[in-house]
Design an enzyme around this catalytic site. Structure first.
Site, mmCIF file in Angstrom:
data_model
loop_
_atom_site.group_PDB
_atom_site.id
_atom_site.type_symbol
_atom_site.label_atom_id
_atom_site.label_comp_id
_atom_site.label_asym_id
_atom_site.label_seq_id
_atom_site.Cartn_x
_atom_site.Cartn_y
_atom_site.Cartn_z
ATOM 1 N N ASN A 1 -3.306 1.025 -37.603
ATOM 2 C CA ASN A 1 -3.683 0.373 -38.872
ATOM 3 C C ASN A 1 -4.319 -1.003 -38.685
ATOM 4 O O ASN A 1 -5.248 -1.367 -39.404
ATOM 5 C CB ASN A 1 -2.476 0.302 -39.815
ATOM 6 C CG ASN A 1 -1.320 -0.472 -39.243
ATOM 7 O OD1 ASN A 1 -1.145 -0.538 -38.038
ATOM 8 N ND2 ASN A 1 -0.540 -1.074 -40.105
ATOM 9 N N GLU B 1 8.892 -2.578 -34.463
ATOM 10 C CA GLU B 1 8.537 -2.928 -35.834
ATOM 11 C C GLU B 1 8.110 -1.634 -36.506
ATOM 12 O O GLU B 1 7.105 -1.025 -36.114
ATOM 13 C CB GLU B 1 7.407 -3.970 -35.835
ATOM 14 C CG GLU B 1 7.360 -4.730 -37.136
ATOM 15 C CD GLU B 1 6.043 -4.576 -37.826
ATOM 16 O OE1 GLU B 1 6.026 -3.907 -38.882
ATOM 17 O OE2 GLU B 1 5.040 -5.092 -37.303
ATOM 18 N N CYS C 1 2.075 -2.144 -42.767
ATOM 19 C CA CYS C 1 3.519 -1.903 -42.917
ATOM 20 C C CYS C 1 4.121 -2.820 -43.973
ATOM 21 O O CYS C 1 5.176 -2.527 -44.517
ATOM 22 C CB CYS C 1 4.214 -2.090 -41.573
ATOM 23 S SG CYS C 1 3.898 -3.709 -40.864
ATOM 24 N N GLU D 1 9.721 -10.486 -33.619
ATOM 25 C CA GLU D 1 8.589 -10.956 -32.829
ATOM 26 C C GLU D 1 8.146 -12.284 -33.421
ATOM 27 O O GLU D 1 8.604 -12.692 -34.477
ATOM 28 C CB GLU D 1 7.453 -9.925 -32.889
ATOM 29 C CG GLU D 1 7.850 -8.589 -32.301
ATOM 30 C CD GLU D 1 6.742 -7.547 -32.378
ATOM 31 O OE1 GLU D 1 6.537 -6.984 -33.479
ATOM 32 O OE2 GLU D 1 6.078 -7.310 -31.358
HETATM 33 O O1 6OD Z 1 0.990 -10.155 -38.739
HETATM 34 C C1 6OD Z 1 1.663 -9.709 -37.816
HETATM 35 O O2 6OD Z 1 1.978 -10.373 -36.826
HETATM 36 C C2 6OD Z 1 2.133 -8.327 -37.872
HETATM 37 N N1 6OD Z 1 2.949 -7.946 -36.863
HETATM 38 C C3 6OD Z 1 1.752 -7.499 -38.873
HETATM 39 C C4 6OD Z 1 2.210 -6.172 -38.959
HETATM 40 C C5 6OD Z 1 1.674 -5.301 -39.817
HETATM 41 C C6 6OD Z 1 2.064 -3.933 -39.804
HETATM 42 O O3 6OD Z 1 1.356 -3.042 -40.224
#
Ligand code: 6OD
Length: 491
Positions: free
Chosen positions: A156, A254, A288, A467
């Site tokens: 994504n 995640e 997500c 994270e």
């Molecule tokens: O912005 C970020 O660091 C991150 N891990 C976004 C995650 C998005 C998931 O689809």
């Protein structure tokens, strides 16, 4: 558009042909755009061994400053080749130029810079310990790399999410094997070229291409892989967890979400409408963090819903580089079918469709692509599968609430716990409600506003660990304590 015709694995500093290749299909028109290598078990094994060896070579001897300098060069080189990265991400995903040039690629460069800098400040702890015999000991911890880290990244936000893991892993001195989603291998391939160009030593960064579980399992189960980090669906997370259980390897996950937005009666309604439209439909709902459940206070419900529908109808869907286009297609036919089946299920369950609910008709090649309409529905119970399962498409269900306590409990009533967005101009309400959300991330009067130093991750089925900033540095390091006894007297 710059096409990458054949994408190969990058192992031990070399691009290697594979025995078999599969088709990279454009989600815009369903046409083949490239051949992608399917890594063989031998290639996976040699990538892991190359990474293990590289830990013992120049990379393992490098100072933090030298590693940091190299990672800054990676960021610089991504920017120097910006248009190639943009075109590659667009070709794989069909997402809009606006999104790719404001989010996906700049964030990849920012990931490298952030963790290159943080590495210089990543220190251990020290304690002076008084012992029972009246002596003292000095305890200090040092941070060693974990070793070989397997990174499995999703389709994504392909480059953004791969580099969100690669950058801190390398900053901490690890060697990595990246396995990007088979839907989006192009920017990972370009990144391998960049690693090569800036002189990342052989074996430190390896790229393994291939399809889903097959390649992923061989990698995660490999006895010489020391840690696994994954972003993707909760079900794949559960699968990986089972596979790696016997090795008791560190994991960072995640995973999915069923995120709520709560719009209180004291919200700035213009900002809330724009914010919820953005949180529901960005990247065609394929983030997500996207909102799929919207709770609006009874007093403003009617007005809010009318305005949200207007905002959704104004979203321009189309070719990535067409002016004013905000969203493109879903990632694949398979995903389009999945999201459409939720649309149909919602109708069968008696949902009222306020806008969308189907596939747009372009009358051209795009009708062979994976486009879908932004959709707003109402009228389903909180327990309905549409309000419980992650859809990962441009759809939100809007429901009405009466009290703060009621909406907190309804928003929390899910197996997921990734993100929530609260819309209110009442400061006390914001501070009262935010900590009560069972999620890892709460935004107030905004959404997806990122500071890369902050903890990022979810609770419940949305993941394990955090994270971001010091949290990433801690995950990718093995803290080792050294305890020195200090004799009391001179002997
Ligand atoms: O912005 C970020 O660091 C991150 N891990 C976004 C995650 C998005 C998931 O689809």
């Amino acid at each position: 558009m710059n096409m990458l015709n054949a994408l190969h694995c990058y192992i031990d500093g070399k691009f290697q042909p594979s025995e078999s290749y599969f088709d990279n299909i454009s989600p815009i028109n369903g046409e083949k755009i490239a051949d992608i290598a399917e890594a063989s078990p031998q290639q996976i094994d040699s990538a892991v061994h190359a990474a293990k060896q590289a830990l013992k070579g120049d990379w393992g001897q490098m100072s933090v400053q030298q590693r940091s300098l190299l990672l800054h060069k990676v960021a610089d080189r991504i920017e120097a080749r910006l248009s190639e990265f943009i075109d590659a991400e667009i070709a794989d995903t069909g997402k809009s130029l606006h999104q790719v040039e404001t989010i996906d690629i700049p964030r990849a460069a920012a990931n490298f810079r952030t963790f290159a800098d943080l590495a210089k400040f990543h220190t251990g702890e020290t304690f002076v310990t008084d012992t029972l015999s009246g002596e003292q000991a000095l305890n200090y911890s040092i941070n060693k790399p974990l070793g070989v880290v397997a990174i499995i990244s999703p389709w994504n936000l392909p480059l953004l999410l791969a580099t969100w893991k690669i950058a801190p892993a390398l900053a901490c001195g690890n060697c990595v094997i990246l396995k990007p989603s088979e839907e989006t291998s192009s920017t990972a391939f370009l990144l391998a070229q960049v690693m090569d160009e800036v002189g990342i030593p052989n074996g430190v960064f390896n790229l393994i291409l291939g399809r889903g579980n097959k390649v992923g399992d061989l990698l995660t189960e490999h006895s010489k892989v020391d840690a696994i980090t994954f972003t993707g669906s909760s079900s794949t997370g559960q699968h990986i967890m089972k596979k790696v259980a016997s090795g008791v390897k560190p994991i960072s996950f995640e995973l999915g979400g069923k995120n709520a937005a709560i719009v209180f009666q004291d919200a700035d309604i213009d900002k809330a409408v724009a914010g919820v439209a953005r949180s529901s439909f960005t990247n065609c709902g394929q983030v997500c963090l996207c909102t799929e459940r919207v709770y609006v206070h009874r007093e403003i419900y009617q007005d809010f819903v009318e305005r949200l529908v207007k905002a959704a109808k104004a979203i321009k869907i189309g070719y990535p580089k067409e002016p004013k286009v905000l969203i493109g297609p879903l990632i694949s036919k398979q995903h389009q079918q999945k999201v459409l089946s939720y649309y149909q299920q919602a109708k069968k369950s008696g949902a009222k469709v306020l806008t969308g609910g189907g596939v747009p008709n372009f009358g051209d090649e795009r009708d062979n692509g994976c486009f879908i309409e932004p959709t707003i529905i109402t009228g389903l119970s909180d327990q309905d599968p549409i309000n419980q399962e992650e859809i990962f498409g441009p759809i939100c269900h809007v429901a009405m609430f009466d009290s703060e306590q009621e909406v907190i409990s309804r928003a929390n009533n899910t197996i997921y716990g990734l993100a929530a967005a609260i819309w209110t101009e009442n400061l006390s309400r914001a501070h009262r409600v935010a900590p009560k959300m069972d999620v890892g991330l709460v935004w107030v009067n905004t959404w997806f506003l990122r500071d890369l130093r902050t903890p990022f991750g979810g609770v419940k089925l949305s993941g394990i660990g955090r994270e971001g900033g010091a949290h990433s540095m801690a995950f990718y390091s093995e803290a080792t304590n050294i305890c020195i006894n200090i004799d009391k007297s001179e002997k």
